[in-house]
Design an enzyme around this catalytic site. Structure first.
Site, mmCIF file in Angstrom:
data_model
loop_
_atom_site.group_PDB
_atom_site.id
_atom_site.type_symbol
_atom_site.label_atom_id
_atom_site.label_comp_id
_atom_site.label_asym_id
_atom_site.label_seq_id
_atom_site.Cartn_x
_atom_site.Cartn_y
_atom_site.Cartn_z
ATOM 1 N N ASP A 193 0.859 -1.193 0.000
ATOM 2 C CA ASP A 193 0.000 0.000 0.000
ATOM 3 C C ASP A 193 0.891 1.237 0.000
ATOM 4 O O ASP A 193 2.121 1.113 -0.016
ATOM 5 C CB ASP A 193 -0.982 -0.007 1.181
ATOM 6 C CG ASP A 193 -2.326 0.596 0.771
ATOM 7 O OD1 ASP A 193 -2.334 1.747 0.293
ATOM 8 O OD2 ASP A 193 -3.368 -0.078 0.903
ATOM 9 N N HIS A 263 -2.841 3.047 -4.757
ATOM 10 C CA HIS A 263 -2.220 2.585 -3.495
ATOM 11 C C HIS A 263 -0.803 2.077 -3.738
ATOM 12 O O HIS A 263 -0.395 1.052 -3.198
ATOM 13 C CB HIS A 263 -3.092 1.508 -2.839
ATOM 14 C CG HIS A 263 -4.359 2.071 -2.245
ATOM 15 N ND1 HIS A 263 -4.371 2.797 -1.066
ATOM 16 C CD2 HIS A 263 -5.650 2.036 -2.675
ATOM 17 C CE1 HIS A 263 -5.613 3.175 -0.795
ATOM 18 N NE2 HIS A 263 -6.407 2.732 -1.763
ATOM 19 N N GLU A 327 -9.894 2.631 -5.255
ATOM 20 C CA GLU A 327 -9.522 4.020 -4.949
ATOM 21 C C GLU A 327 -8.351 4.547 -5.790
ATOM 22 O O GLU A 327 -7.408 5.124 -5.243
ATOM 23 C CB GLU A 327 -9.177 4.119 -3.451
ATOM 24 C CG GLU A 327 -10.363 3.790 -2.570
ATOM 25 C CD GLU A 327 -10.033 3.807 -1.078
ATOM 26 O OE1 GLU A 327 -10.918 4.191 -0.314
ATOM 27 O OE2 GLU A 327 -8.915 3.426 -0.683
ATOM 28 N N TYR A 429 -16.459 -4.290 7.998
ATOM 29 C CA TYR A 429 -15.176 -3.586 8.158
ATOM 30 C C TYR A 429 -14.857 -3.509 9.650
ATOM 31 O O TYR A 429 -15.438 -2.705 10.384
ATOM 32 C CB TYR A 429 -15.236 -2.202 7.501
ATOM 33 C CG TYR A 429 -14.659 -2.239 6.089
ATOM 34 C CD1 TYR A 429 -14.894 -3.330 5.261
ATOM 35 C CD2 TYR A 429 -13.872 -1.208 5.591
ATOM 36 C CE1 TYR A 429 -14.357 -3.396 3.976
ATOM 37 C CE2 TYR A 429 -13.329 -1.258 4.311
ATOM 38 C CZ TYR A 429 -13.573 -2.362 3.511
ATOM 39 O OH TYR A 429 -13.037 -2.425 2.249
ATOM 40 N N ASP A 431 -12.394 -2.391 11.089
ATOM 41 C CA ASP A 431 -11.637 -1.236 11.591
ATOM 42 C C ASP A 431 -12.581 -0.154 12.106
ATOM 43 O O ASP A 431 -12.132 0.897 12.557
ATOM 44 C CB ASP A 431 -10.692 -0.668 10.509
ATOM 45 C CG ASP A 431 -11.387 -0.328 9.193
ATOM 46 O OD1 ASP A 431 -12.478 -0.875 8.933
ATOM 47 O OD2 ASP A 431 -10.833 0.488 8.429
ATOM 48 N N GLU A 481 -4.737 1.286 9.787
ATOM 49 C CA GLU A 481 -4.177 2.636 9.904
ATOM 50 C C GLU A 481 -3.972 3.042 11.369
ATOM 51 O O GLU A 481 -2.948 3.613 11.729
ATOM 52 C CB GLU A 481 -5.104 3.672 9.255
ATOM 53 C CG GLU A 481 -5.077 3.674 7.741
ATOM 54 C CD GLU A 481 -6.154 2.811 7.123
ATOM 55 O OE1 GLU A 481 -6.600 1.841 7.784
ATOM 56 O OE2 GLU A 481 -6.559 3.094 5.982
#
Ligand code: ACM
Ligand code: ZN
Length: 568
Positions: A193, A263, A327, A429, A431, A481
């Protein structure tokens, strides 16, 4: 997926049935259990293993026997009453049958995964100490029962982001151990990434010398800040093979991801000639969507991808190779000039391909990249998985779509005849926050995904009739992250991964949130023995009517609020 045989169904009917024992707390709940009278003591039991069982399965059974001997403090015997592991070619590779009756525990399967799942079910039926490393005085008995079991979905995945924060080989093995306990069978390893490249590639040494390291990491949510602390790491090819082998011995296939063409800032920092502007680039120290991506007009980029993926395909024998695709184009960018729009090489490529200027041009150019990489992957007998953005071009036959921006990508893919794996951020998700009391939780990316909303997810909802067979399975994603420690990683993972396991394994009519929450108490004992962290916030929510949550007002309200807050 094969259904249980009539033979087994008939056996169940003739058995004299008993109510479910109070302490039967297996997650995921086996699909067909008939309880019988009595118990069987397994302390010091005999273990017989059919010689026609393959070596890997015998080793998996060996690990189970070792755990039993350690926890009971008593060696097993070669013959007498006890375990009888038998090869049964009539069972599918992930099916198993357990018959606990008359002082014996008969275990039948045809392949590694079946034997592993039978052992995992038995372990969860025993005192939690079976997961420990020391002898414990406990009631080492199993309730008499006949269990016939098989998963609902063939693909039962969990993802791990090792780019944003790096997880050692030992930490990754521990993650795999947790997946095995809940009968998951695919680890999606997000190896690359913007913030760090983690895979050693012999042809490109700067990927590990440069791309694997960032000069610092932003502090909290202040993307302009940096703690100035050099951070990074990578896996050698030998270490990646070690993970592949460790997982394979536990019935798990590791699917590597090289996220492209977006990424890719870390790789660009090492090889700036692969970007549209030629750089210089820096391994990213902040989170979000980077504007700089691989140049689609430069043939050197395809040579790079060919070499990288070829080395990885030598290490990872998985059927699927994940090529990312998410993305590439920052939807929130203030400056709408995108490198592909102004790059002479990308423009020349578009002209050559007959791609007309306009809002769709970038999707078509991304599709060109996807197709070239797909051809390479296919040439080695493998198949691509891509994030659902790959559907925005004219996706070629044989690609599998990973639906993450919601369920729509998967629904659309299946309607068009593509296979799909459902991993919608709205339900899967990990996260996201688990509680509404955010100030009591560790800082995370945002969102709100409590346990009951994970549990409520039904992968076939919204599908066109007949499209179900295109849904290969379900996966949850754990982006890291804001996750820097194993304790935090486990806190985000559990117990939500247990809920995931029931979506993946249990037939829809076998799911029951109240039963699941009761069974979690035993899971927490197991996790305590293993020294694994978990989140208990859901306990404060029990009692709220969520049966089934997906039909409830609560869930509709949750989705509405999420839409307003997060633009879902
Ligand atoms: C993703 O979450 N960007 C796939
Ligand atoms: Zn370019």
């Amino acid at each position: 997926m094969k259904r249980l045989t009539l033979f087994f169904a008939a056996l169940a009917v003739f058995a004299s049935c008993c109510p479910k024992p109070e302490n039967f707390s297996v997650i995921p709940q086996p699909n067909d259990v008939t309880f019988l009278k009595g118990t069987v003591c397994v302390k010091g039991a005999a273990v017989e293993i059919d010689p026609s069982i393959d070596k890997a399965s015998r080793e998996a059974i060996g690990r189970f026997v070792q755990a039993l001997e350690t926890a009971t403090g008593v060696k097993t015997k070669a013959d007498g009453d006890g375990f009888d592991f038998k090869y049964n070619p009539n069972l599918g590779p992930e099916q198993y049958y357990i018959n606990i009756e008359n002082d014996d525990v008969e275990v039948e399967a045809s392949a590694l995964n079946g034997f592993i799942y039978a052992c995992e079910t038995i372990k969860q039926m025993l005192p939690a100490a079976i997961y420990g490393k020391k002898k414990v005085k406990a009631s080492w008995v199993l309730p008499c029962a006949k269990i016939f079991d098989e998963p609902r979905f063939g693909y039962r995945g969990m993802h791990l982001d090792c780019s944003r924060h790096f997880w050692s080989i030992e930490e990754t093995k521990r993650y795999i151990d947790l997946m095995v306990a809940y009968k998951l069978n695919r680890l999606h390893w997000h190896l690359t990434d913007d913030q760090g490249w983690r895979a050693e590639i012999k042809a490109y040494p700067r990927l590990t010398e440069v791309a694997a390291w960032r000069a610092g990491t932003c502090i909290g949510k202040d993307y302009e800040s940096s703690d100035g602390i050099r951070y990074g790491g990578y896996y050698t090819q030998e270490q990646m093979r070690e993970i592949v082998d460790y997982a394979a011995a536990r019935g798990i296939e590791v699917i590597p991801e090289v996220d492209l063409p977006g990424h890719m800032v870390a790789a660009l920092a090492a090889y700036p000639e692969l970007g549209c502007t030629g750089g210089p680039y820096k391994v990213w120290e902040r989170w979000g969507i980077a504007k700089d991506i691989l140049c689609a007009g430069n043939d050197e980029v395809f040579t790079f991808l060919d070499n990288v993926l070829s080395e990885l395909m030598d290490i990872f024998p998985s059927k699927y190779i994940h090529i990312g695709g998410d993305e590439c184009f920052d939807p929130y960018a203030e400056d709408s000039t995108f490198p592909w729009d102004v790059c002479p090489k990308c423009n020349a490529r578009m002209r050559k391909l007959g791609i007309k200027k306009g809002p769709d041009a970038k999707h078509q150019l991304q599709n060109y990249v996807t197709e070239r990489v797909q051809a390479l992957v296919n040439s080695k007998g493998r198949h691509i998985i891509g994030w659902d953005e790959i559907l925005e071009g004219n996706l070629s036959e044989g690609a599998t779509v990973m639906s993450w921006r919601g369920v729509e990508g998967g629904i659309k893919a299946a309607a068009k005849g593509f296979d799909a794996i459902m991993t919608p951020h709205t339900f899967l998700y990990f996260d996201y926050y688990q509680s509404k009391e955010r100030d009591k939780e560790p800082l995370c990316i945002g969102g709100y995904l409590p346990l009951e909303n994970v549990y409520a997810y039904e992968p076939f909802d919204g599908l066109a009739p007949g499209a179900e067979d295109h849904i290969l399975g379900v996966q949850a994603n754990l982006w890291t992250e804001y996750i820097t420690t194993t304790e935090h990683l486990e806190y985000m993972l559990l117990p939500r991964m247990c809920a995931l396991s029931e979506i993946q394994w249990c037939d829809a009519d076998k799911k029951d949130y109240t039963r699941f929450c009761t069974a979690l108490d035993h899971t927490f004992e197991i996790l305590d023995v293993m020294g694994v962290n978990y989140c208990l916030d859901y306990k404060g929510l029990i009692g709220f009517d969520r049966q089934p949550a997906r039909d409830s007002v609560a869930l509709a309200e949750y989705l509405e609020a999420a839409k307003a807050t997060w633009g879902w």
